[in-house]
Design a protein around this motif. Sequence first.
Motif, PDB file in Angstrom:
ATOM      1  N   THR A 157       0.820  -1.215   0.000  1.00  0.00           N
ATOM      2  CA  THR A 157       0.000   0.000   0.000  1.00  0.00           C
ATOM      3  C   THR A 157       0.853   1.265   0.000  1.00  0.00           C
ATOM      4  OG1 THR A 157      -0.252  -0.042   2.413  1.00  0.00           O
ATOM      5  CG2 THR A 157      -1.990  -1.096   1.100  1.00  0.00           C
ATOM      6  N   VAL A 158       2.154   1.130   0.235  1.00  0.00           N
ATOM      7  CA  VAL A 158       3.040   2.289   0.098  1.00  0.00           C
ATOM      8  C   VAL A 158       2.964   2.846  -1.320  1.00  0.00           C
ATOM      9  CG1 VAL A 158       5.104   0.958  -0.552  1.00  0.00           C
ATOM     10  CG2 VAL A 158       5.361   3.165   0.602  1.00  0.00           C
ATOM     11  N   LEU A 159       2.675   1.973  -2.284  1.00  0.00           N
ATOM     12  CA  LEU A 159       2.592   2.392  -3.680  1.00  0.00           C
ATOM     13  C   LEU A 159       1.308   3.161  -3.980  1.00  0.00           C
ATOM     14  CD1 LEU A 159       3.904  -0.959  -5.160  1.00  0.00           C
ATOM     15  CD2 LEU A 159       5.089   1.244  -5.259  1.00  0.00           C
TER      16      LEU A 159
ATOM     17  N   ASN B 283       7.929  -2.915  -9.263  1.00  0.00           N
ATOM     18  CA  ASN B 283       8.811  -4.081  -9.230  1.00  0.00           C
ATOM     19  C   ASN B 283       9.869  -3.959  -8.142  1.00  0.00           C
ATOM     20  OD1 ASN B 283       7.453  -5.307 -11.325  1.00  0.00           O
ATOM     21  ND2 ASN B 283       8.880  -4.648 -12.907  1.00  0.00           N
ATOM     22  N   THR B 284      10.343  -2.747  -7.917  1.00  0.00           N
ATOM     23  CA  THR B 284      11.335  -2.523  -6.855  1.00  0.00           C
ATOM     24  C   THR B 284      10.739  -2.844  -5.486  1.00  0.00           C
ATOM     25  OG1 THR B 284      12.469  -0.804  -8.137  1.00  0.00           O
ATOM     26  CG2 THR B 284      12.817  -0.796  -5.761  1.00  0.00           C
ATOM     27  N   VAL B 285       9.550  -2.361  -5.243  1.00  0.00           N
ATOM     28  CA  VAL B 285       8.898  -2.603  -3.949  1.00  0.00           C
ATOM     29  C   VAL B 285       8.501  -4.071  -3.813  1.00  0.00           C
ATOM     30  CG1 VAL B 285       6.868  -2.049  -2.542  1.00  0.00           C
ATOM     31  CG2 VAL B 285       8.116  -0.213  -3.713  1.00  0.00           C
ATOM     32  N   TYR B 286       8.013  -4.681  -4.884  1.00  0.00           N
ATOM     33  CA  TYR B 286       7.621  -6.094  -4.829  1.00  0.00           C
ATOM     34  C   TYR B 286       8.780  -6.993  -4.415  1.00  0.00           C
ATOM     35  CZ  TYR B 286       3.379  -4.990  -7.600  1.00  0.00           C
ATOM     36  OH  TYR B 286       2.184  -4.497  -8.069  1.00  0.00           O
TER      37      TYR B 286
ATOM     38  N   VAL C 241      -3.783   3.395  -7.834  1.00  0.00           N
ATOM     39  CA  VAL C 241      -3.859   2.212  -6.975  1.00  0.00           C
ATOM     40  C   VAL C 241      -2.911   1.160  -7.507  1.00  0.00           C
ATOM     41  CG1 VAL C 241      -6.240   2.670  -6.298  1.00  0.00           C
ATOM     42  CG2 VAL C 241      -5.797   1.191  -8.253  1.00  0.00           C
ATOM     43  N   ASN C 242      -2.555   0.211  -6.674  1.00  0.00           N
ATOM     44  CA  ASN C 242      -1.625  -0.820  -7.087  1.00  0.00           C
ATOM     45  C   ASN C 242      -2.335  -2.166  -7.137  1.00  0.00           C
ATOM     46  OD1 ASN C 242       0.805  -2.919  -6.310  1.00  0.00           O
ATOM     47  ND2 ASN C 242       1.412  -1.245  -7.658  1.00  0.00           N
TER      48      ASN C 242
ATOM     49  N   LEU D  68      10.439   0.840   3.574  1.00  0.00           N
ATOM     50  CA  LEU D  68       9.584   0.666   2.399  1.00  0.00           C
ATOM     51  C   LEU D  68       9.265   2.004   1.745  1.00  0.00           C
ATOM     52  CD1 LEU D  68       7.143  -2.065   3.754  1.00  0.00           C
ATOM     53  CD2 LEU D  68       8.612  -2.307   1.731  1.00  0.00           C
ATOM     54  N   TYR D  69       8.990   2.994   2.579  1.00  0.00           N
ATOM     55  CA  TYR D  69       8.672   4.325   2.051  1.00  0.00           C
ATOM     56  C   TYR D  69       9.886   4.917   1.328  1.00  0.00           C
ATOM     57  CZ  TYR D  69       7.417   9.269   1.911  1.00  0.00           C
ATOM     58  OH  TYR D  69       7.161  10.547   1.480  1.00  0.00           O
ATOM     59  N   ASP D  70      11.034   4.846   1.951  1.00  0.00           N
ATOM     60  CA  ASP D  70      12.247   5.380   1.333  1.00  0.00           C
ATOM     61  C   ASP D  70      12.565   4.647   0.030  1.00  0.00           C
ATOM     62  OD1 ASP D  70      12.510   7.151   3.428  1.00  0.00           O
ATOM     63  OD2 ASP D  70      14.053   5.990   4.474  1.00  0.00           O
ATOM     64  N   LEU D  71      12.332   3.351   0.030  1.00  0.00           N
ATOM     65  CA  LEU D  71      12.573   2.550  -1.177  1.00  0.00           C
ATOM     66  C   LEU D  71      11.682   3.017  -2.324  1.00  0.00           C
ATOM     67  CD1 LEU D  71      13.963   0.026  -2.436  1.00  0.00           C
ATOM     68  CD2 LEU D  71      11.976  -1.297  -1.631  1.00  0.00           C
ATOM     69  N   ALA D  72      10.399   3.246  -2.018  1.00  0.00           N
ATOM     70  CA  ALA D  72       9.458   3.693  -3.051  1.00  0.00           C
ATOM     71  C   ALA D  72       9.835   5.080  -3.572  1.00  0.00           C
ATOM     72  CB  ALA D  72       8.042   3.697  -2.499  1.00  0.00           C
ATOM     73  N   VAL D  73      10.144   5.984  -2.659  1.00  0.00           N
ATOM     74  CA  VAL D  73      10.505   7.355  -3.055  1.00  0.00           C
ATOM     75  C   VAL D  73      11.779   7.359  -3.899  1.00  0.00           C
ATOM     76  CG1 VAL D  73      11.288   9.586  -2.185  1.00  0.00           C
ATOM     77  CG2 VAL D  73       9.337   8.446  -1.117  1.00  0.00           C
ATOM     78  N   GLN D  74      12.760   6.555  -3.502  1.00  0.00           N
ATOM     79  CA  GLN D  74      14.006   6.485  -4.266  1.00  0.00           C
ATOM     80  C   GLN D  74      13.773   5.874  -5.639  1.00  0.00           C
ATOM     81  OE1 GLN D  74      17.047   7.820  -3.184  1.00  0.00           O
ATOM     82  NE2 GLN D  74      17.467   7.529  -5.366  1.00  0.00           N
ATOM     83  N   ALA D  75      12.907   4.873  -5.703  1.00  0.00           N
ATOM     84  CA  ALA D  75      12.613   4.232  -6.988  1.00  0.00           C
ATOM     85  C   ALA D  75      11.921   5.201  -7.942  1.00  0.00           C
ATOM     86  CB  ALA D  75      11.740   2.999  -6.781  1.00  0.00           C
ATOM     87  N   VAL D  76      11.062   6.056  -7.397  1.00  0.00           N
ATOM     88  CA  VAL D  76      10.421   7.096  -8.218  1.00  0.00           C
ATOM     89  C   VAL D  76      11.490   8.002  -8.809  1.00  0.00           C
ATOM     90  CG1 VAL D  76       8.922   9.133  -8.181  1.00  0.00           C
ATOM     91  CG2 VAL D  76       8.218   7.054  -6.992  1.00  0.00           C
ATOM     92  N   ALA D  77      12.440   8.432  -7.981  1.00  0.00           N
ATOM     93  CA  ALA D  77      13.513   9.323  -8.455  1.00  0.00           C
ATOM     94  C   ALA D  77      14.429   8.626  -9.454  1.00  0.00           C
ATOM     95  CB  ALA D  77      14.313   9.833  -7.261  1.00  0.00           C
ATOM     96  N   ASP D  78      14.782   7.376  -9.160  1.00  0.00           N
ATOM     97  CA  ASP D  78      15.710   6.654 -10.026  1.00  0.00           C
ATOM     98  C   ASP D  78      15.133   6.363 -11.404  1.00  0.00           C
ATOM     99  OD1 ASP D  78      17.528   6.621  -7.970  1.00  0.00           O
ATOM    100  OD2 ASP D  78      17.125   4.541  -7.370  1.00  0.00           O
ATOM    101  N   ASN D  79      13.821   6.285 -11.496  1.00  0.00           N
ATOM    102  CA  ASN D  79      13.170   5.923 -12.758  1.00  0.00           C
ATOM    103  C   ASN D  79      12.377   7.056 -13.379  1.00  0.00           C
ATOM    104  OD1 ASN D  79      13.611   2.803 -12.953  1.00  0.00           O
ATOM    105  ND2 ASN D  79      13.027   3.166 -10.822  1.00  0.00           N
ATOM    106  N   ALA D  80      12.696   8.273 -12.959  1.00  0.00           N
ATOM    107  CA  ALA D  80      12.001   9.443 -13.499  1.00  0.00           C
ATOM    108  C   ALA D  80      12.280   9.557 -15.002  1.00  0.00           C
ATOM    109  CB  ALA D  80      12.471  10.713 -12.784  1.00  0.00           C
ATOM    110  N   PRO D  81      11.253   9.887 -15.792  1.00  0.00           N
ATOM    111  CA  PRO D  81      11.479  10.050 -17.240  1.00  0.00           C
ATOM    112  C   PRO D  81      12.405  11.215 -17.533  1.00  0.00           C
ATOM    113  CG  PRO D  81       9.280  10.808 -16.603  1.00  0.00           C
ATOM    114  CD  PRO D  81       9.859  10.128 -15.399  1.00  0.00           C
TER     115      PRO D  81
END
Length: 335
Positions: A97-99, A117-120, A230-231, A321-334
């Motif tokens: 649900t962090v997503l 996929n990163t969070v999963y 939603v995820n 989990l939250y930090d992982l999601a936020v970092q993944a958003v930044a790492d995969n930004a278009p």
Amino acid sequence: MKYLTTAPVAALTLAFATEAMATEWNVSVWGKRRAFTEHIEKLAELVAERSGGEFTMNVSYGGLSKNRENLDGISIGAFEMAQFCAGYHRDKNRAITVLELPFLGVQTLEQEVAVANTVYAHPAVTEEMAQWNARILMTSPMPQYNIVGTGEPRATVDSFDGMRVRATGGIGAMFESVGAVPTSVTATEAYNAMESGVVDTVAFAQHAHLSFRTIDIADWWTENLNPGTVNCPVVVNTDALEALSDEHRAILDAAVTESIDYYLTNYAELLEGWEATLSEKGVQKVTVDAAEIAKLAEGAQPIHQAWIEQANADGLPGQELYDLAVQAVADNAPE
């Protein structure tokens, strides 16, 4: 004479052996075939084709389970594969649900796939899914939600006060934080809820507004509210997965990426026709002022912190989990 009697037996034994090698999976989804399920349909097509018909999937739209009960069905082996949305039962799938937190900053479907996929892959997610005898196979990426409604457009934070909105997860929490009244009726119930006046507005991605016909009775649609999404993962029953032959497992694994790619291409085509759909149905496109969106985004931060604290209280590594999601958003930004 001896050879005449044993030959049919040998042939019959071979037939049984061939039949035993075949694998048939039942897949539980809901609604009707739409952009949201195209990766599942493509997956079924690919595994059947590449296994020579020895590995097949029967995709059922509501015939096997209710959409809020798909994870339960997977846990008891009622079917081998299913799709579900985290917001339908947050207590059963707390980690992912962090997503669904509002205003995480995801901009594209490709980015959505990468972040999910990163969070999963985090152990807290795999362990929680294991409690339901499930493994996540792939995500179902959706664009940022926007709302349709009847009557006067709701395009300011003040106008959301008292608004009855169909919204789940973090999106629902965001609306509630500014005085709206969210309800988590399922997607299949949204049209009736809107038509009967139970809700004033419905938050969906574009494909769902089309598939569940909320766009048919809408007067307006917000084009840029983009509060989140939603995820909705696709999961498989662990026992069924482990029972696959090495060949069938390899076919399944290889087909996942192609199925997601197909989904992304198909959804892009849907979005290309969205403007024409609005015009055809006489739906007003409403642009929310950037200052109003900034107010909502700022108000979402306490929701993020509350999620972290609740996750920690539930024994999950909430901050991680939250930090992982936020970092993944930044790492995969278009770019």
